[in-house]
Design an enzyme around this catalytic site. Structure first.
Site, PDB file in Angstrom:
ATOM      1  NE  ARG A  46      -7.909  -8.325   1.446  1.00 29.27           N
ATOM      2  CZ  ARG A  46      -7.779  -7.540   0.446  1.00 29.27           C
ATOM      3  NH1 ARG A  46      -6.667  -6.506   0.824  1.00 29.27           N
ATOM      4  NH2 ARG A  46      -8.278  -7.662  -0.474  1.00 29.27           N
ATOM      5  CE  LYS A  66      -4.368  -1.771   1.915  1.00 24.77           C
ATOM      6  NZ  LYS A  66      -5.279  -1.697   2.808  1.00 24.77           N
TER       7      LYS A  66
END
Length: 291
Positions: free
Chosen positions: A272, A238
């Site tokens: 995740r 991210k």
């Protein structure tokens, strides 16, 4: 003699159980959840899979690398992502679940959706086991009732607004306290509806600034202490990583592994990730040190 590793590295992980397809399963170590996006526009190009063969190949690789869960998404939640009709999302999820189940009937699969109709059909018709809702019920008022009726585990993520405007809702008194409170209120509603299996996701990258993401990570133990629920961390590739390092998402694997390891120390129950092998290795080394 002091053991500097274990003296300074608290054992935060707490065993948990989930009802998966009618069977109560216990978990005694952190779990790795592999990401599969049946979309053409996810922020990380390496996670895009748009046909059955691509999905099946990726699932096979994840299984070889030791994945524990798979998370399938048919609607990109990246900032500025294109809107997707419910018909298109349903079609993508159906294709993805069919491909996954052609490879493995047993791997637990969550579907990443904020739409109750996609959630219902994914569970009832196409063999999914868990629903992963980035909006925590905010974008579909029927989601909580649907989860209660389905009786499946629910990943409740924190986000304000919607993917198109979420980065305009970053005004917090204290980001960790405010996110904890907002999730707590929703958890109370779910409990009143009889939902027993909830996984807490603080929502890294959603309605948070770069600094707020790191503040949440720094205080991840607050979530493991505040909730008697497993905590999921999704920081894989991210912007909180690649913007901080001045690199691209394609170059953010090493940074992802670093933050995943910090998350394990903070008590994460789930990682995740896009890159399963590296996450599995991080969990193995963490458990080797602590268990």
């Amino acid at each position: 003699m002091r053991n500097f590793a274990t003296d300074n590295l608290q054992i935060m992980f707490r065993p948990f159980s989930l009802n998966i397809n009618g069977c109560l399963k216990g978990y005694n170590r952190p779990q790795v959840m592999g990401i599969i996006n049946v979309t053409p526009d996810s922020f990380y190009e390496g996670s895009r899979n748009i046909n059955c063969r691509d999905v099946a190949t990726r699932v096979e690789r994840m299984l070889e690398d030791g994945v524990d869960f798979i998370d399938l998404g048919g609607y990109s939640s990246r900032p500025g992502g294109e809107s997707v009709s419910i018909e298109e999302e349903l079609n993508r999820v159906k294709i993805g679940l069919s491909a996954i189940r052609s490879v493995s009937r047993d791997i637990p699969v969550s579907v990443d959706t904020f739409r109750s109709e996609v959630a219902r059909r994914s569970i009832v018709e196409w063999g999914a086991d868990i629903i992963n809702d980035i909006s925590g019920g905010d974008l579909d008022t029927e989601m909580f009732d649907t989860i209660s009726t389905l009786g499946v585990p629910y990943i409740m993520m924190h986000m304000r607004g919607c993917p198109e405007n979420m980065q305009t809702f970053t005004d917090y008194n204290d980001v960790t306290s405010d996110v904890t409170l907002e999730l707590s209120l929703k958890l109370q509603r779910l409990r009143l509806l009889g939902v027993s299996d909830v996984i807490i996701d603080p929502g890294f990258g959603f309605s948070k600034t770069l600094e707020q993401n790191y503040d949440l990570l720094r205080h991840l133990d607050v979530f493991t202490e505040a909730f008697d629920e497993p905590v999921l961390v999704g920081v894989s590739r991210k912007s909180m990583i690649y913007k901080a390092l001045g690199i691209s998402a394609d170059e953010a694997l090493n940074g992802t592994t670093v933050l995943n390891t910090i998350s394990l120390v903070g008590g994460a129950s789930f990682l995740r990730v896009h890159d399963v092998k590296e996450a599995v290795e991080a969990v193995k080394l963490y458990t080797k040190l602590n268990f």
